[in-house]
Design an enzyme around this catalytic site. Structure first.
Site, PDB file in Angstrom:
ATOM      1  N   GLU A   6      17.890   3.612 -27.992  1.00  0.00           N
ATOM      2  CA  GLU A   6      16.416   3.773 -28.539  1.00  0.00           C
ATOM      3  C   GLU A   6      16.326   5.132 -28.627  1.00  0.00           C
ATOM      4  OE1 GLU A   6      13.367   1.176 -27.441  1.00  0.00           O
ATOM      5  OE2 GLU A   6      11.915   2.828 -27.055  1.00  0.00           O
ATOM      6  N   ALA A  53       2.267   7.054 -31.380  1.00  0.00           N
ATOM      7  CA  ALA A  53       1.122   6.634 -30.971  1.00  0.00           C
ATOM      8  C   ALA A  53       0.210   6.817 -32.344  1.00  0.00           C
ATOM      9  CB  ALA A  53       0.620   7.385 -29.993  1.00  0.00           C
ATOM     10  N   GLY A 100       1.285  -1.971 -29.977  1.00  0.00           N
ATOM     11  CA  GLY A 100       0.756  -0.488 -29.756  1.00  0.00           C
ATOM     12  C   GLY A 100      -0.089  -0.292 -28.561  1.00  0.00           C
ATOM     13  N   ASP A 101      -0.381   1.045 -28.025  1.00  0.00           N
ATOM     14  CA  ASP A 101      -1.388   1.298 -27.171  1.00  0.00           C
ATOM     15  C   ASP A 101      -2.319   1.740 -27.834  1.00  0.00           C
ATOM     16  OD1 ASP A 101       0.274   0.638 -24.774  1.00  0.00           O
ATOM     17  OD2 ASP A 101       1.395   2.725 -25.069  1.00  0.00           O
ATOM     18  N   ALA A 154       0.390  -8.369 -31.019  1.00  0.00           N
ATOM     19  CA  ALA A 154       1.710  -8.443 -31.689  1.00  0.00           C
ATOM     20  C   ALA A 154       2.137  -9.686 -32.338  1.00  0.00           C
ATOM     21  CB  ALA A 154       2.851  -8.080 -30.774  1.00  0.00           C
ATOM     22  N   TYR A 203       7.723  -7.789 -20.805  1.00  0.00           N
ATOM     23  CA  TYR A 203       7.332  -6.987 -19.556  1.00  0.00           C
ATOM     24  C   TYR A 203       7.696  -7.734 -18.255  1.00  0.00           C
ATOM     25  CZ  TYR A 203       4.980  -4.534 -23.275  1.00  0.00           C
ATOM     26  OH  TYR A 203       4.628  -3.941 -24.387  1.00  0.00           O
TER      27      TYR A 203
HETATM   28  P1  FAD Z   1       0.981  -7.618 -27.178  1.00  0.00           P
HETATM   29  O1  FAD Z   1       2.264  -8.650 -27.074  1.00  0.00           O
HETATM   30  O2  FAD Z   1       0.133  -8.103 -28.401  1.00  0.00           O
HETATM   31  O3  FAD Z   1       0.058  -7.766 -25.905  1.00  0.00           O
HETATM   32  C1  FAD Z   1      -0.758  -6.709 -25.394  1.00  0.00           C
HETATM   33  C2  FAD Z   1      -1.677  -7.302 -24.592  1.00  0.00           C
HETATM   34  O4  FAD Z   1      -2.282  -8.403 -24.810  1.00  0.00           O
HETATM   35  C3  FAD Z   1      -0.856  -7.887 -23.167  1.00  0.00           C
HETATM   36  O5  FAD Z   1      -1.641  -7.172 -22.187  1.00  0.00           O
HETATM   37  C4  FAD Z   1      -0.990  -9.446 -23.449  1.00  0.00           C
HETATM   38  O6  FAD Z   1      -0.960 -10.100 -22.103  1.00  0.00           O
HETATM   39  C5  FAD Z   1      -2.199  -9.533 -24.092  1.00  0.00           C
HETATM   40  N1  FAD Z   1      -2.098 -10.573 -25.084  1.00  0.00           N
HETATM   41  C6  FAD Z   1      -1.173 -10.894 -25.994  1.00  0.00           C
HETATM   42  N2  FAD Z   1      -1.591 -11.935 -26.708  1.00  0.00           N
HETATM   43  C7  FAD Z   1      -2.753 -12.462 -26.632  1.00  0.00           C
HETATM   44  C8  FAD Z   1      -3.576 -13.354 -26.894  1.00  0.00           C
HETATM   45  N3  FAD Z   1      -3.206 -14.077 -27.952  1.00  0.00           N
HETATM   46  N4  FAD Z   1      -4.773 -13.455 -26.467  1.00  0.00           N
HETATM   47  C9  FAD Z   1      -5.213 -12.602 -25.395  1.00  0.00           C
HETATM   48  N5  FAD Z   1      -4.498 -11.582 -24.822  1.00  0.00           N
HETATM   49  C10 FAD Z   1      -3.133 -11.508 -25.439  1.00  0.00           C
HETATM   50  N6  FAD Z   1       4.519   1.428 -28.293  1.00  0.00           N
HETATM   51  C11 FAD Z   1       4.483   2.334 -29.485  1.00  0.00           C
HETATM   52  O7  FAD Z   1       3.285   2.867 -29.685  1.00  0.00           O
HETATM   53  N7  FAD Z   1       5.357   2.904 -30.108  1.00  0.00           N
HETATM   54  C12 FAD Z   1       6.582   2.080 -29.843  1.00  0.00           C
HETATM   55  O8  FAD Z   1       7.664   2.432 -30.733  1.00  0.00           O
HETATM   56  C13 FAD Z   1       6.827   1.332 -28.942  1.00  0.00           C
HETATM   57  N8  FAD Z   1       8.066   0.785 -28.670  1.00  0.00           N
HETATM   58  C14 FAD Z   1       8.354   0.059 -27.476  1.00  0.00           C
HETATM   59  C15 FAD Z   1       9.561  -0.605 -27.182  1.00  0.00           C
HETATM   60  C16 FAD Z   1       9.696  -1.289 -26.130  1.00  0.00           C
HETATM   61  C17 FAD Z   1      10.890  -2.095 -25.663  1.00  0.00           C
HETATM   62  C18 FAD Z   1       8.717  -1.771 -25.502  1.00  0.00           C
HETATM   63  C19 FAD Z   1       8.724  -2.908 -24.183  1.00  0.00           C
HETATM   64  C20 FAD Z   1       7.355  -1.115 -25.570  1.00  0.00           C
HETATM   65  C21 FAD Z   1       7.127  -0.426 -26.657  1.00  0.00           C
HETATM   66  N9  FAD Z   1       6.000   0.301 -26.988  1.00  0.00           N
HETATM   67  C22 FAD Z   1       5.631   1.044 -28.145  1.00  0.00           C
HETATM   68  C23 FAD Z   1       4.688   0.059 -26.090  1.00  0.00           C
HETATM   69  C24 FAD Z   1       3.815  -1.192 -26.560  1.00  0.00           C
HETATM   70  O9  FAD Z   1       3.190  -0.890 -27.858  1.00  0.00           O
HETATM   71  C25 FAD Z   1       2.588  -1.317 -25.533  1.00  0.00           C
HETATM   72  O10 FAD Z   1       3.124  -1.650 -24.339  1.00  0.00           O
HETATM   73  C26 FAD Z   1       1.348  -1.981 -25.750  1.00  0.00           C
HETATM   74  O11 FAD Z   1       0.313  -1.798 -24.956  1.00  0.00           O
HETATM   75  C27 FAD Z   1       1.443  -3.369 -26.098  1.00  0.00           C
HETATM   76  O12 FAD Z   1       2.465  -3.870 -27.217  1.00  0.00           O
HETATM   77  P2  FAD Z   1       2.818  -5.388 -27.363  1.00  0.00           P
HETATM   78  O13 FAD Z   1       3.449  -5.493 -28.729  1.00  0.00           O
HETATM   79  O14 FAD Z   1       3.615  -5.790 -26.028  1.00  0.00           O
HETATM   80  O15 FAD Z   1       1.386  -6.340 -27.399  1.00  0.00           O
END
Ligand code: FAD
Length: 285
Positions: A17, A57, A114-115, A133, A153
């Site tokens: 990555e 971001a 995303g954050d 997501a 995670y």
């Molecule tokens: P989600 O899966 O949507 O989860 C986000 C939060 O919402 C979690 O706490 C989850 O428990 C909760 N949740 C999920 N679904 C629901 C639902 N239906 N109802 C209520 N709560 C729910 N960030 C970037 O900005 N750019 C990148 O390129 C990037 N690359 C990454 C690569 C990897 C391998 C990893 C592990 C992370 C990466 N991230 C990146 C970070 C990621 O964007 C953040 O951790 C973000 O806060 C969560 O993204 P997610 O896709 O896991 O979100």
């Protein structure tokens, strides 16, 4: 090759990555991308299954992510995988962006929420966009043929109250069409093994690929804790603390730890290893 096929093969899938290079001026762009490609060239002898490129971001690197992805494909002849987040984009913009990848022969994408942007406590769903997501996964699945990866995670997502519920949401992403889960970095394999066991017990049967970040500098420690929330095994942490003023010792302690960590993961049958390279070949090579 699509993610599904990559991890079906009996061959271990190594992936790397990178992030789009930071630059002060646009004039530096090509040279910065070339330096990154030079580093990746050093890693190409490990025959990576793909190289993933992060999405900055708030969508800040949208264009550079696209350029880096295309150049990895064209100049290194390695399959790139762009990351994409829901931050700041409408459905129409998302569709336009991901279709551009498909038109260029890109086969896979990492779909993320995303954050929250800087200064914002909580993630706010963009107008006509997505709040989680899983919605993005569903949308990509409905509109493209891209293979889809999602984030997992082992030590629970920082916003989630507990691992069991976080895994439930992970299952939702998989049920919407994700082919593979790539994990956040971790240093305690036990946490990863427990996570995989729990996920499988909940019915998640796609591969869960460990994300590995070899530690090479002492200053990484704070960042790792605050960004990923992952814990370091006590002995490893103490060893790093003891040598905090000796950069060479930190490097060798960090690399030895990463080698042992990967050996144990391989001995337990993982199908791939995903390395966070921080844009340098050194620690991973
Ligand atoms: P989600 O899966 O949507 O989860 C986000 C939060 O919402 C979690 O706490 C989850 O428990 C909760 N949740 C999920 N679904 C629901 C639902 N239906 N109802 C209520 N709560 C729910 N960030 C970037 O900005 N750019 C990148 O390129 C990037 N690359 C990454 C690569 C990897 C391998 C990893 C592990 C992370 C990466 N991230 C990146 C970070 C990621 O964007 C953040 O951790 C973000 O806060 C969560 O993204 P997610 O896709 O896991 O979100």
């Amino acid at each position: 090759m699509k993610l599904k096929e990559i991890y079906k093969s009996s061959k271990l899938a190594i992936s790397f990555e990178v992030f789009p290079p930071k630059m002060k001026e646009i004039a530096e762009k090509e040279q910065k991308i070339q330096s990154l490609l030079d580093e990746l060239g050093l890693l190409s002898r490990y025959n990576p299954a793909f190289i993933s490129v992060t999405y900055g971001a708030g969508g800040s690197t949208q264009e550079t992510t696209f350029d880096v992805v295309l150049q990895i494909k064209e100049k290194l002849n390695i399959q790139p995988m762009p990351h994409f987040t829901c931050v700041g984009s409408t459905r129409t913009e998302i569709l336009e962006y991901i279709k551009k990848f498909e038109e260029q022969g890109i086969e896979n994408i990492l779909a993320l929420r995303g954050d929250p942007p800087k200064g914002q406590e909580q993630f706010v769903k963009p107008k006509d966009g997505f709040g989680y997501a899983y919605e993005l996964v569903k949308f990509i699945k409905a509109h493209t043929d891209l293979g889809i990866g999602v984030a997992g995670y082992p030590e629970c997502h920082q916003e989630c109250p507990g691992l069991d519920i976080d895994i439930q949401y992970l299952k939702q992403k998989v049920d919407c069409g994700a082919d593979v889960v790539i994990t956040q970095l971790f240093y305690d394999n036990k946490r990863y093994f427990e996570f995989v066991e729990k996920a499988q017990a909940k019915g998640i049967i796609v591969p869960i690929i460990p994300g590995i970040l070899p530690i090479t500098t002492y200053s990484q420690l704070d960042k790792i804790g605050s960004m990923s929330g992952c814990a370091l095994p006590q002995e490893f942490k103490e060893n790093l603390e003891k040598h905090r003023d000796n950069p060479e010792a930190i490097k060798s302690i960090g690399l030895e730890f990463a080698i042992n960590q990967c050996s144990e993961l391989l001995a337990n049958g993982v199908r791939g290893l995903h390395f966070f390279t921080l844009n340098k070949a050194f620690a991973t090579g």
